[in-house]
Design a protein around this motif. Structure first.
Motif, PDB file in Angstrom:
ATOM      1  N   PRO A 106       0.805  -1.229   0.000  1.00  0.00           N
ATOM      2  CA  PRO A 106       0.000   0.000   0.000  1.00  0.00           C
ATOM      3  C   PRO A 106       0.834   1.274   0.000  1.00  0.00           C
ATOM      4  N   LYS A 107       1.942   1.292   0.731  1.00  0.00           N
ATOM      5  CA  LYS A 107       2.768   2.500   0.785  1.00  0.00           C
ATOM      6  C   LYS A 107       3.387   2.803  -0.570  1.00  0.00           C
ATOM      7  N   ASP A 108       3.865   1.750  -1.246  1.00  0.00           N
ATOM      8  CA  ASP A 108       4.443   1.952  -2.574  1.00  0.00           C
ATOM      9  C   ASP A 108       3.378   2.420  -3.561  1.00  0.00           C
ATOM     10  N   LEU A 109       2.179   1.859  -3.456  1.00  0.00           N
ATOM     11  CA  LEU A 109       1.102   2.243  -4.357  1.00  0.00           C
ATOM     12  C   LEU A 109       0.684   3.688  -4.123  1.00  0.00           C
ATOM     13  N   HIS A 110       0.597   4.090  -2.855  1.00  0.00           N
ATOM     14  CA  HIS A 110       0.247   5.472  -2.537  1.00  0.00           C
ATOM     15  C   HIS A 110       1.323   6.418  -3.058  1.00  0.00           C
ATOM     16  N   ARG A 111       2.577   6.009  -2.929  1.00  0.00           N
ATOM     17  CA  ARG A 111       3.685   6.841  -3.423  1.00  0.00           C
ATOM     18  C   ARG A 111       3.597   7.014  -4.931  1.00  0.00           C
ATOM     19  N   ARG A 112       3.223   5.937  -5.640  1.00  0.00           N
ATOM     20  CA  ARG A 112       3.088   6.028  -7.095  1.00  0.00           C
ATOM     21  C   ARG A 112       1.939   6.943  -7.485  1.00  0.00           C
ATOM     22  N   HIS A 113       0.808   6.820  -6.785  1.00  0.00           N
ATOM     23  CA  HIS A 113      -0.333   7.697  -7.071  1.00  0.00           C
ATOM     24  C   HIS A 113       0.030   9.161  -6.825  1.00  0.00           C
ATOM     25  N   ARG A 114       0.759   9.414  -5.743  1.00  0.00           N
ATOM     26  CA  ARG A 114       1.150  10.790  -5.426  1.00  0.00           C
ATOM     27  C   ARG A 114       2.103  11.337  -6.484  1.00  0.00           C
ATOM     28  N   ARG A 115       3.012  10.500  -6.944  1.00  0.00           N
ATOM     29  CA  ARG A 115       3.949  10.912  -8.000  1.00  0.00           C
ATOM     30  C   ARG A 115       3.207  11.202  -9.304  1.00  0.00           C
TER      31      ARG A 115
END
Length: 233
Positions: A106-115
């Motif tokens: 989830p943290k990696d996915l959230h980071r990708r969405h934010r990017r």
């Protein structure tokens, strides 16, 4: 290795009778997609695109390889959301596997969405962004998807609805984006505390109309079973 052999055997075609090859990427037994992976550099966009017919990657994120004449004018379709190509599929010397590296958590996915949101917002804030209707439309859609992924539901709903008002959203060539927008709005509708079953049904039926897949209809039936005391008007 097999992909390399295929390219070597067909190198005389790409650029003459064949502009590019799409590769089917299998993620698992049930999920796959087509990706424009094999192309010739000299086919790529010349100065003046889209007025000059040529191929170009369109999109700040989630790029699609698009021809300004063949695809954008409707003579050729992109293969998305489970559609098999209508043109004959070239035989390949064996199967080859392409690994799809998904986000690990989830943290990696959230980071990708934010990017993604940062890149897309920066593009859309440009004064002349709307002049390229294809880039602009895709950017609007994927910005909405990024905010949905970060659970900014109201902002995502607003962006998806703004996307659906664009002429771009009604182009048959990009029906998969209209399908995705309506399906996402349907999901957010079904997750709302003040559930409006008729509005959710309208979104899901719109998604099915854009692309005749069973998933939107399944979600309507699932909602009826889950909320037996609610009825359609």
């Amino acid at each position: 290795e097999n992909l390399r052999k295929f390219v070597e055997q067909n190198r005389g075609n790409c650029g003459s009778s064949v502009d590019m090859y799409s590769v089917r990427v299998d993620m698992n037994r049930h999920t796959w997609y087509w990706s424009e992976r094999v192309l010739r550099a000299r086919n790529h966009a010349a100065h003046g695109w889209p007025d000059v017919p040529a191929w170009k990657y369109v999109g700040v994120t989630h790029e699609a390889y698009v021809h300004s004449g063949k695809i954008l004018e409707g003579r050729q379709m992109l293969n998305y959301v489970g559609l098999e190509p209508k043109l004959p599929v070239a035989g390949a010397p064996g199967q080859f596997k392409i690994e799809h590296l998904s986000e690990s958590g989830p943290k990696d996915l959230h980071r990708r969405h934010r990017r993604d949101a940062h890149l897309l917002e920066r593009y859309l804030s440009q004064r002349d962004a709307a002049e390229d209707v294809w880039q602009y439309g895709r950017a609007m859609y994927y910005l909405a998807a990024a905010h949905q992924g970060m659970r900014y539901t109201e902002l995502a709903k607003d962006l998806f609805n703004r996307f659906l008002k664009l002429d771009f959203a009604n182009m048959r060539q990009f029906a998969y984006l209209k399908y995705g927008a309506l399906l996402s709005l349907g999901h957010m509708c079904l997750s709302a505390e003040d559930l409006d079953l008729d509005e959710c049904r309208r979104m899901m039926e719109g998604a099915h109309e854009a692309c005749p897949r069973v998933e939107p209809l399944f979600h309507i039936l699932e909602a009826v079973v889950k909320h037996p005391n609610r009825r359609f008007q």
